[in-house]
Design a protein around this motif. Structure first.
Motif, PDB file in Angstrom:
ATOM      1  N   GLY A 143      11.301 -20.551  25.973  1.00  0.00           N
ATOM      2  CA  GLY A 143      12.293 -20.471  25.654  1.00  0.00           C
ATOM      3  C   GLY A 143      12.629 -19.592  26.228  1.00  0.00           C
ATOM      4  N   PHE A 180      24.415 -20.956  33.902  1.00  0.00           N
ATOM      5  CA  PHE A 180      23.434 -20.129  34.223  1.00  0.00           C
ATOM      6  C   PHE A 180      23.327 -19.873  35.981  1.00  0.00           C
ATOM      7  CE2 PHE A 180      21.053 -18.731  30.430  1.00  0.00           C
ATOM      8  CZ  PHE A 180      22.143 -19.770  29.364  1.00  0.00           C
ATOM      9  N   TYR A 187      28.622 -21.611  17.509  1.00  0.00           N
ATOM     10  CA  TYR A 187      28.988 -23.442  18.392  1.00  0.00           C
ATOM     11  C   TYR A 187      27.353 -23.379  18.846  1.00  0.00           C
ATOM     12  CZ  TYR A 187      33.588 -21.494  18.561  1.00  0.00           C
ATOM     13  OH  TYR A 187      35.248 -21.427  18.434  1.00  0.00           O
ATOM     14  N   PHE A 243      24.974 -25.869  21.066  1.00  0.00           N
ATOM     15  CA  PHE A 243      24.538 -25.918  22.299  1.00  0.00           C
ATOM     16  C   PHE A 243      23.824 -26.795  22.765  1.00  0.00           C
ATOM     17  CE2 PHE A 243      28.415 -23.394  24.170  1.00  0.00           C
ATOM     18  CZ  PHE A 243      28.538 -22.515  23.393  1.00  0.00           C
ATOM     19  N   TYR A 286      20.678 -27.375  26.262  1.00  0.00           N
ATOM     20  CA  TYR A 286      20.916 -27.204  27.614  1.00  0.00           C
ATOM     21  C   TYR A 286      20.078 -27.751  28.000  1.00  0.00           C
ATOM     22  CZ  TYR A 286      24.046 -23.149  27.609  1.00  0.00           C
ATOM     23  OH  TYR A 286      25.810 -22.543  27.717  1.00  0.00           O
ATOM     24  N   MET A 324      19.447 -24.259  34.478  1.00  0.00           N
ATOM     25  CA  MET A 324      19.659 -24.912  33.534  1.00  0.00           C
ATOM     26  C   MET A 324      21.362 -25.139  33.125  1.00  0.00           C
ATOM     27  SD  MET A 324      17.972 -23.094  30.716  1.00  0.00           S
ATOM     28  CE  MET A 324      19.111 -22.790  29.565  1.00  0.00           C
ATOM     29  N   PHE A 344      16.977 -27.582  25.649  1.00  0.00           N
ATOM     30  CA  PHE A 344      16.956 -26.216  25.073  1.00  0.00           C
ATOM     31  C   PHE A 344      18.095 -25.793  23.938  1.00  0.00           C
ATOM     32  CE2 PHE A 344      13.547 -23.683  26.417  1.00  0.00           C
ATOM     33  CZ  PHE A 344      13.669 -23.994  27.788  1.00  0.00           C
ATOM     34  N   ARG A 379      25.624 -19.659  19.457  1.00  0.00           N
ATOM     35  CA  ARG A 379      26.303 -18.588  19.160  1.00  0.00           C
ATOM     36  C   ARG A 379      27.068 -18.305  18.394  1.00  0.00           C
ATOM     37  NH1 ARG A 379      28.360 -14.767  21.758  1.00  0.00           N
ATOM     38  NH2 ARG A 379      28.965 -14.249  23.058  1.00  0.00           N
ATOM     39  N   MET A 389      23.211 -14.345  20.072  1.00  0.00           N
ATOM     40  CA  MET A 389      23.314 -15.986  20.857  1.00  0.00           C
ATOM     41  C   MET A 389      21.517 -16.190  20.974  1.00  0.00           C
ATOM     42  SD  MET A 389      24.512 -18.479  23.087  1.00  0.00           S
ATOM     43  CE  MET A 389      23.568 -19.642  24.178  1.00  0.00           C
ATOM     44  N   PHE A 423      18.258 -19.388  21.673  1.00  0.00           N
ATOM     45  CA  PHE A 423      17.956 -20.712  22.392  1.00  0.00           C
ATOM     46  C   PHE A 423      16.416 -21.006  21.164  1.00  0.00           C
ATOM     47  CE2 PHE A 423      20.370 -21.145  25.681  1.00  0.00           C
ATOM     48  CZ  PHE A 423      20.793 -19.759  25.930  1.00  0.00           C
ATOM     49  N   GLY A 424      16.288 -22.139  21.283  1.00  0.00           N
ATOM     50  CA  GLY A 424      14.942 -22.815  21.358  1.00  0.00           C
ATOM     51  C   GLY A 424      14.335 -22.355  21.499  1.00  0.00           C
ATOM     52  N   ALA A 425      13.194 -22.633  21.531  1.00  0.00           N
ATOM     53  CA  ALA A 425      11.916 -22.820  22.660  1.00  0.00           C
ATOM     54  C   ALA A 425      11.515 -24.007  22.984  1.00  0.00           C
ATOM     55  CB  ALA A 425      10.402 -22.682  21.051  1.00  0.00           C
TER      56      ALA A 425
END
Lengths: 116, 112
Positions: free
Chosen positions: A42, A107, B33, B35, B37, B45, B91, B95, B100, B102-104
């Motif tokens: 990640g 991004f 929040y 998200f 992605y 992304m 992902f 946030r 912020m 992210f997961g794996a």
């Protein structure tokens, strides 16, 4: 309109060399983020710039990593004395910051760094 | 510490079928929040969908929808009528004002 751009797209360097990675955010975006993505992993947060405020450097893995953002726009991530474990894709994102944390990050395509 | 967990490293779905990707998060914040992605092989992304924690209604974007369970701290993504172009890493991200995460990621394969 133009999105976030990063250069170079690929960088191969030798262990011990310094590298600079560049990020051009979307025009008008006040916030800029750097992330590192190791193979199959990640995203790891590195550093965050918001306007003219001091950057949040809490994610930088060591003092070999630094970043600056000139004029509130372009940002450069510098890695000194690169190590093989620095090999990863480095992603930059920008957002139009709105009070309350409502930003959506856009991004760039990333820079793939390979340290031999 | 705030964390985001995606418990499915890989998922597979037949074209035109529906698939659900799981995400849970851990936070003490009340305002945040969420998200999803998408990262295709090009590694760009792309934002798929976002959800404000204060909204009870689940976000929907065309074939993509979420099931947001705030009390359970769960934020799953449902992809309906899966298409070959949906194949990618997905992902989940969280946030707040100062953080912020992210997961794996979950690798989604779409079978023709």
């Amino acid at each position: 309109g133009a999105g976030v751009s990063q250069s170079p797209s690929n960088k191969v360097t030798e262990k011990g060399k310094d590298v600079e990675l560049r990020c051009d955010p979307i025009s008008g975006h006040t916030a800029l983020y750097w992330y590192r993505q190791s193979l199959g992993q990640g995203l790891e947060f590195l550093i965050y710039f918001q306007g003219n405020s001091a950057p949040d450097k809490s994610g930088l893995p060591s003092d070999r990593f630094s970043a600056e953002r000139t004029g509130g726009s372009v940002s450069t991530l510098t890695i000194q004395r690169t190590q093989q474990e620095d090999s990863a894709v480095y992603l930059c994102a920008s957002s139009l910051w709105v009070a309350g944390g409502t930003d959506t990050q856009y991004f760039g395509p990333g820079t793939r760094l390979t340290v031999l | 510490a705030q964390t985001v967990t995606q418990s499915q490293p890989e998922m597979s779905v037949q074209e035109a079928e529906t698939v659900t990707l799981s995400c849970t998060y851990d936070t003490s914040e009340s305002d945040y929040y969420l998200f999803w992605y998408k990262q295709p092989p090009s590694r760009q992304m792309i934002l798929v969908i976002r959800q404000e924690a204060y909204k009870q209604q689940n976000a929907t974007e065309n074939r993509f929808s979420v099931n947001f369970q705030k009390a359970a701290k769960s934020f799953s993504l449902k992809i309906s009528d899966s298409q070959l172009g949906d194949a990618a890493m997905y992902f989940c991200a969280y946030r707040t004002l100062n953080d912020m995460r992210f997961g794996a990621g979950t690798r989604l394969t779409v079978k023709p």
